[in-house]
Design a protein around this motif. Structure first.
Motif, PDB file in Angstrom:
ATOM      1  N   ASP A   1      15.017  28.920  -3.591  1.00 51.32           N
ATOM      2  CA  ASP A   1      16.335  28.523  -3.095  1.00 51.32           C
ATOM      3  C   ASP A   1      17.218  28.000  -4.229  1.00 51.32           C
ATOM      4  O   ASP A   1      18.418  28.286  -4.275  1.00 51.32           O
ATOM      5  CB  ASP A   1      16.245  27.526  -1.943  1.00 51.32           C
ATOM      6  CG  ASP A   1      15.393  26.315  -2.224  1.00 51.32           C
ATOM      7  OD1 ASP A   1      14.646  26.300  -3.230  1.00 51.32           O
ATOM      8  OD2 ASP A   1      15.466  25.363  -1.427  1.00 51.32           O
TER       9      ASP A   1
ATOM     10  N   TYR B   1       8.391  33.773   3.069  1.00 50.82           N
ATOM     11  CA  TYR B   1       9.189  32.541   3.043  1.00 50.82           C
ATOM     12  C   TYR B   1      10.208  32.574   1.904  1.00 50.82           C
ATOM     13  O   TYR B   1      11.359  32.184   2.088  1.00 50.82           O
ATOM     14  CB  TYR B   1       8.274  31.318   2.926  1.00 50.82           C
ATOM     15  CG  TYR B   1       9.033  30.014   2.961  1.00 50.82           C
ATOM     16  CD1 TYR B   1       9.689  29.599   4.119  1.00 50.82           C
ATOM     17  CD2 TYR B   1       9.109  29.195   1.832  1.00 50.82           C
ATOM     18  CE1 TYR B   1      10.394  28.402   4.157  1.00 50.82           C
ATOM     19  CE2 TYR B   1       9.805  28.002   1.861  1.00 50.82           C
ATOM     20  CZ  TYR B   1      10.452  27.612   3.026  1.00 50.82           C
ATOM     21  OH  TYR B   1      11.157  26.440   3.059  1.00 50.82           O
ATOM     22  N   ASP B   2       9.794  33.049   0.718  1.00 47.42           N
ATOM     23  CA  ASP B   2      10.724  33.174  -0.413  1.00 47.42           C
ATOM     24  C   ASP B   2      11.881  34.084  -0.045  1.00 47.42           C
ATOM     25  O   ASP B   2      13.042  33.803  -0.368  1.00 47.42           O
ATOM     26  CB  ASP B   2      10.022  33.764  -1.647  1.00 47.42           C
ATOM     27  CG  ASP B   2       9.007  32.831  -2.277  1.00 47.42           C
ATOM     28  OD1 ASP B   2       9.105  31.603  -2.062  1.00 47.42           O
ATOM     29  OD2 ASP B   2       8.121  33.343  -2.987  1.00 47.42           O
TER      30      ASP B   2
ATOM     31  N   LEU C   1      14.222  32.263   2.217  1.00 48.24           N
ATOM     32  CA  LEU C   1      15.004  31.274   1.477  1.00 48.24           C
ATOM     33  C   LEU C   1      16.149  31.930   0.714  1.00 48.24           C
ATOM     34  O   LEU C   1      17.285  31.457   0.748  1.00 48.24           O
ATOM     35  CB  LEU C   1      14.121  30.510   0.483  1.00 48.24           C
ATOM     36  CG  LEU C   1      13.309  29.352   1.007  1.00 48.24           C
ATOM     37  CD1 LEU C   1      12.410  28.795  -0.094  1.00 48.24           C
ATOM     38  CD2 LEU C   1      14.206  28.256   1.560  1.00 48.24           C
TER      39      LEU C   1
ATOM     40  N   ARG D   1      18.814  33.044   3.064  1.00 53.57           N
ATOM     41  CA  ARG D   1      19.571  31.903   3.615  1.00 53.57           C
ATOM     42  C   ARG D   1      20.618  31.412   2.631  1.00 53.57           C
ATOM     43  O   ARG D   1      21.735  31.067   3.001  1.00 53.57           O
ATOM     44  CB  ARG D   1      18.597  30.771   3.953  1.00 53.57           C
ATOM     45  CG  ARG D   1      19.228  29.568   4.632  1.00 53.57           C
ATOM     46  CD  ARG D   1      18.158  28.568   5.018  1.00 53.57           C
ATOM     47  NE  ARG D   1      17.477  28.055   3.847  1.00 53.57           N
ATOM     48  CZ  ARG D   1      17.730  26.861   3.300  1.00 53.57           C
ATOM     49  NH1 ARG D   1      18.625  26.070   3.822  1.00 53.57           N
ATOM     50  NH2 ARG D   1      17.072  26.469   2.243  1.00 53.57           N
TER      51      ARG D   1
END
Length: 163
Positions: A18, A134-135, A138, A141
């Motif tokens: 992120d 998940y990466d 992120l 997002r």
């Protein structure tokens, strides 16, 4: 960027996706805001430098800088910085991919060698193997809308997490 943040780039390079996405977004958006205020502007995608069109892309950059568009010089540059060729050289003979100057040289006193492992794979799309679901979520997002604006497809990491 994340590897640099854990080693020699502490203080400027993020260690998490992120943070890297936010820094990438900031740099791209700053450059894009400047395009309306300057006479010469050209966006070049990393993928373009790994395509059959790479020589034309570099000659366009030379032209943008006020130089003659020299195809031989472009071919020489692509060969000089070819990742496989550079990797085969001893560290002391590798051309630096970092242009050191100004404050960095004042602090460091000379051009430092790049740390071992700094040179990446030099291919496009390696994030697919390196980013976990998940990466991907992120990054999407933080900067997914900018990826779309630049013509990239989203990975749709959100769907991977909602199952």
């Amino acid at each position: 960027m994340r590897a640099s943040g854990r080693e020699w780039g502490r203080g400027w390079a993020p260690t998490h996706v992120d943070g890297a996405a936010a820094l990438w977004r900031e740099v791209v958006e700053t450059a894009r805001r400047a395009r309306d205020q300057i006479e010469r502007y050209l966006e070049v995608r990393y993928e373009q430098l790994h395509s059959a069109d790479a020589v034309r892309v570099l000659t366009d950059l030379y032209r943008l800088c006020g130089e003659e568009p020299d195809e031989r010089l472009a071919r020489d540059a692509l060969e000089r910085f070819d990742v496989e060729r550079v990797r085969s050289l001893p560290s002391s003979e590798r051309p630096s991919s970092i242009v050191w100057g100004g404050d960095a040289l004042a602090r460091l006193g000379s051009n430092p060698l790049e740390p071992e492992g700094f040179l990446g794979e030099g291919r496009t799309g390696t994030w697919r193997a390196r980013f976990s679901p998940y990466d991907r979520w992120l990054f999407d997002r933080v900067a997914g809308d900018l990826l779309v604006e630049l013509g990239y497809e989203l990975d749709h990491g959100r769907r991977l997490l909602r199952r």
